[in-house]
Design an enzyme around this catalytic site. Structure first.
Site, PDB file in Angstrom:
ATOM      1  N   ASP A  98      52.383  49.171  10.929  1.00 32.65           N
ATOM      2  CA  ASP A  98      53.082  47.904  11.191  1.00 32.65           C
ATOM      3  C   ASP A  98      53.362  47.555  12.784  1.00 32.65           C
ATOM      4  O   ASP A  98      54.128  46.794  12.990  1.00 32.65           O
ATOM      5  CB  ASP A  98      54.723  48.134  10.696  1.00 32.65           C
ATOM      6  CG  ASP A  98      55.389  49.414  11.161  1.00 32.65           C
ATOM      7  OD1 ASP A  98      54.910  49.793  12.253  1.00 32.65           O
ATOM      8  OD2 ASP A  98      56.409  49.451  10.781  1.00 32.65           O
ATOM      9  N   GLU A 120      48.545  52.930   5.026  1.00 35.49           N
ATOM     10  CA  GLU A 120      50.018  52.939   5.012  1.00 35.49           C
ATOM     11  C   GLU A 120      50.353  51.552   4.521  1.00 35.49           C
ATOM     12  O   GLU A 120      51.354  50.836   5.193  1.00 35.49           O
ATOM     13  CB  GLU A 120      50.761  53.292   6.397  1.00 35.49           C
ATOM     14  CG  GLU A 120      52.422  53.608   6.171  1.00 35.49           C
ATOM     15  CD  GLU A 120      52.997  54.183   7.250  1.00 35.49           C
ATOM     16  OE1 GLU A 120      53.092  55.443   7.596  1.00 35.49           O
ATOM     17  OE2 GLU A 120      53.271  53.294   8.121  1.00 35.49           O
ATOM     18  N   GLU A 134      58.234  44.718  13.007  1.00 36.32           N
ATOM     19  CA  GLU A 134      57.338  45.543  12.267  1.00 36.32           C
ATOM     20  C   GLU A 134      56.821  44.907  10.958  1.00 36.32           C
ATOM     21  O   GLU A 134      56.032  45.089  10.584  1.00 36.32           O
ATOM     22  CB  GLU A 134      57.747  46.891  12.408  1.00 36.32           C
ATOM     23  CG  GLU A 134      57.334  47.577  13.757  1.00 36.32           C
ATOM     24  CD  GLU A 134      58.543  47.574  14.731  1.00 36.32           C
ATOM     25  OE1 GLU A 134      58.285  48.068  15.882  1.00 36.32           O
ATOM     26  OE2 GLU A 134      59.395  46.768  14.561  1.00 36.32           O
ATOM     27  N   HIS A 210      64.691  54.074  19.415  1.00 35.54           N
ATOM     28  CA  HIS A 210      63.860  53.330  20.555  1.00 35.54           C
ATOM     29  C   HIS A 210      63.639  51.861  19.696  1.00 35.54           C
ATOM     30  O   HIS A 210      63.350  50.824  20.405  1.00 35.54           O
ATOM     31  CB  HIS A 210      62.625  53.849  20.576  1.00 35.54           C
ATOM     32  CG  HIS A 210      61.620  53.835  19.625  1.00 35.54           C
ATOM     33  ND1 HIS A 210      61.672  54.628  18.452  1.00 35.54           N
ATOM     34  CD2 HIS A 210      60.726  52.937  19.118  1.00 35.54           C
ATOM     35  CE1 HIS A 210      60.821  54.564  17.567  1.00 35.54           C
ATOM     36  NE2 HIS A 210      60.181  53.487  18.025  1.00 35.54           N
ATOM     37  N   ARG A 212      63.342  48.152  18.589  1.00 38.59           N
ATOM     38  CA  ARG A 212      63.515  46.822  19.487  1.00 38.59           C
ATOM     39  C   ARG A 212      64.944  46.225  19.051  1.00 38.59           C
ATOM     40  O   ARG A 212      65.636  45.831  19.814  1.00 38.59           O
ATOM     41  CB  ARG A 212      62.675  45.962  19.276  1.00 38.59           C
ATOM     42  CG  ARG A 212      62.700  44.534  20.169  1.00 38.59           C
ATOM     43  CD  ARG A 212      61.608  43.722  20.027  1.00 38.59           C
ATOM     44  NE  ARG A 212      60.375  44.609  20.509  1.00 38.59           N
ATOM     45  CZ  ARG A 212      59.757  44.230  21.649  1.00 38.59           C
ATOM     46  NH1 ARG A 212      60.239  43.251  22.576  1.00 38.59           N
ATOM     47  NH2 ARG A 212      58.590  44.859  21.992  1.00 38.59           N
ATOM     48  N   HIS A 243      61.957  57.010  24.854  1.00 35.49           N
ATOM     49  CA  HIS A 243      60.929  56.322  24.834  1.00 35.49           C
ATOM     50  C   HIS A 243      60.773  55.797  26.177  1.00 35.49           C
ATOM     51  O   HIS A 243      61.702  55.796  27.039  1.00 35.49           O
ATOM     52  CB  HIS A 243      61.402  55.043  23.952  1.00 35.49           C
ATOM     53  CG  HIS A 243      60.194  54.384  23.474  1.00 35.49           C
ATOM     54  ND1 HIS A 243      59.905  53.094  24.264  1.00 35.49           N
ATOM     55  CD2 HIS A 243      59.460  54.239  22.539  1.00 35.49           C
ATOM     56  CE1 HIS A 243      58.956  52.584  23.547  1.00 35.49           C
ATOM     57  NE2 HIS A 243      58.526  53.382  22.394  1.00 35.49           N
TER      58      HIS A 243
END
Length: 373
Positions: A98, A120, A134, A210, A212, A243
């Site tokens: 994604d 996936e 994503e 991490h 967003r 990250h």
């Protein structure tokens, strides 16, 4: 018989972990000429994984730059991947998951009428803004695929419900389990100085955060919950591989720098990360892949997200959704610390593994061979 060129695209560390077993399995087939296109959406973190799995990218676009925008990554990958596809002329392109790399590389392949396999495929949170961006990347990629390699039956049902022909869908299990079993099978001891610096037999929790959508106030709430746990448990340690994004690092440093029982480190190489998952008391994470990996090794995970596109991990695995609420994170973590029965219940729940048996890559290779010849 002329070999069919298959391009496996990877841009981030999680993509590389999950696509590497596919590239390795395809390379065993004499019928395929396997190429690896790295976009470099992540740089050092991507290189670590590629090196561990002994893969050599045929091309690395190296698009990553400091504080890169989604616009920049998307346009750079579409352009760079398109130029590479024009030069190589593959019979098929495989993308994973994604990420922005996934969506952009799929668009570049679609523009050239190259068949696309989505490893996936079909995971859904049913909220276009969680995870962001994503969910959008995955949904739009699935609209243009030739093959949907769904990790679970539920993912396959999501695709069918969206009008994708069931003949184009194969339930394979998740390739991250292939990668995990490969790594555990090597019996690798940790090499990271940070891991070796953890006091022997000290209980520690592994933390990764991490996403967003968590930047800013939500991540601050997570960090406050971590400080609450440290104050309440004087013997507890925390391992936090950070990250690379500066926005994430600044917040973590702000809240946790002063605690000597917190190990802040660079992203761990994949085998070290597997060791850390295995050895931790439990995990706090907003990672999708960790939800799958932890379920396969029966390790509890407090998922630092409001929704998950992997509901199997909650229903049949080791995961508990806690979101980014300080009090809820603290309450559930304390329950795992103080109640041995809670962890035992999770271990029992994980006896039936929802994410496959480690043969997903073989199933993908079989479908491609039957389809392309």
């Amino acid at each position: 018989m002329e070999k069919k060129k298959i391009v496996c695209v990877m841009g981030t560390r999680p993509e590389a972990i999950k696509m590497a077993p596919v590239a390795i399995e395809l390379a065993k087939e004499e019928a395929f000429d396997v190429r690896v296109l790295a976009t470099g959406q992540h740089l050092e973190m991507l290189d670590q994984v590629i090196d561990f799995f002994k893969l050599t990218p045929d091309k690395n676009l190296r698009v990553m730059k400091d504080r890169q925008s989604l616009d920049y990554v998307t346009s750079s990958v579409i352009t760079g991947a398109g130029e590479y596809f024009d030069a190589v002329k593959p019979a098929a392109v495989l993308v994973h998951g994604d990420t922005t790399t996934t969506f952009a590389a799929a668009v570049a392949a679609f523009y050239r009428n190259i068949p696309i396999g989505h490893v996936e495929a079909g995971l859904r949170s049913f909220n276009m803004r969680l995870p962001f961006p994503e969910e959008m990347n995955r949904v739009l990629t699935d609209r243009i695929i030739t093959w949907g390699f769904a990790p679970t039956q539920l993912a396959a049902e999501n695709l069918i419900a969206e009008g994708i022909d069931k003949d184009r869908i194969t339930v394979t299990g998740n390739t991250v389990i292939d990668a995990l079993f490969y790594t555990i099978g090597k019996h690798i001891k940790p090499e990271s100085t940070e891991l070796n610096a953890l006091p022997k037999d000290a209980p520690f929790v592994l933390v990764t955060a991490h996403r967003r959508e968590s930047w800013g106030a939500p991540l601050e709430e997570i960090c406050k919950a971590l400080t609450d746990l440290l104050e309440a448990n004087p013997s507890l340690w925390m391992l936090i591989p950070m990250h690379k994004n500066p926005a994430v690092r600044e917040t973590i440093h702000k809240y946790l720098d002063s605690y000597h029982r917190v190990v802040l480190c660079e992203p761990l190489e994949y085998p070290d990360f597997v060791w850390a998952m295995n050895e931790s008391k439990f995990i706090l994470s907003d990672s999708g892949g960790v939800q799958e990996e932890a379920s396969s090794i029966k390790k509890p995970v407090l998922v630092l997200r409001e929704v998950t596109e992997r509901p199997e991990a909650v229903e049949h695995g080791s995961c508990i959704l806690v979101g980014v609420n300080r009090d809820k994170i603290y309450k559930e973590a304390m329950r795992l610390i103080n109640d041995k029965g809670a962890i035992q219940a999770i271990e029992k729940k994980c006896e039936s593994q929802p994410f496959g048996d480690g043969t997903a890559s073989l199933k993908i290779a079989t479908v491609l061979k039957e389809s392309l010849f």
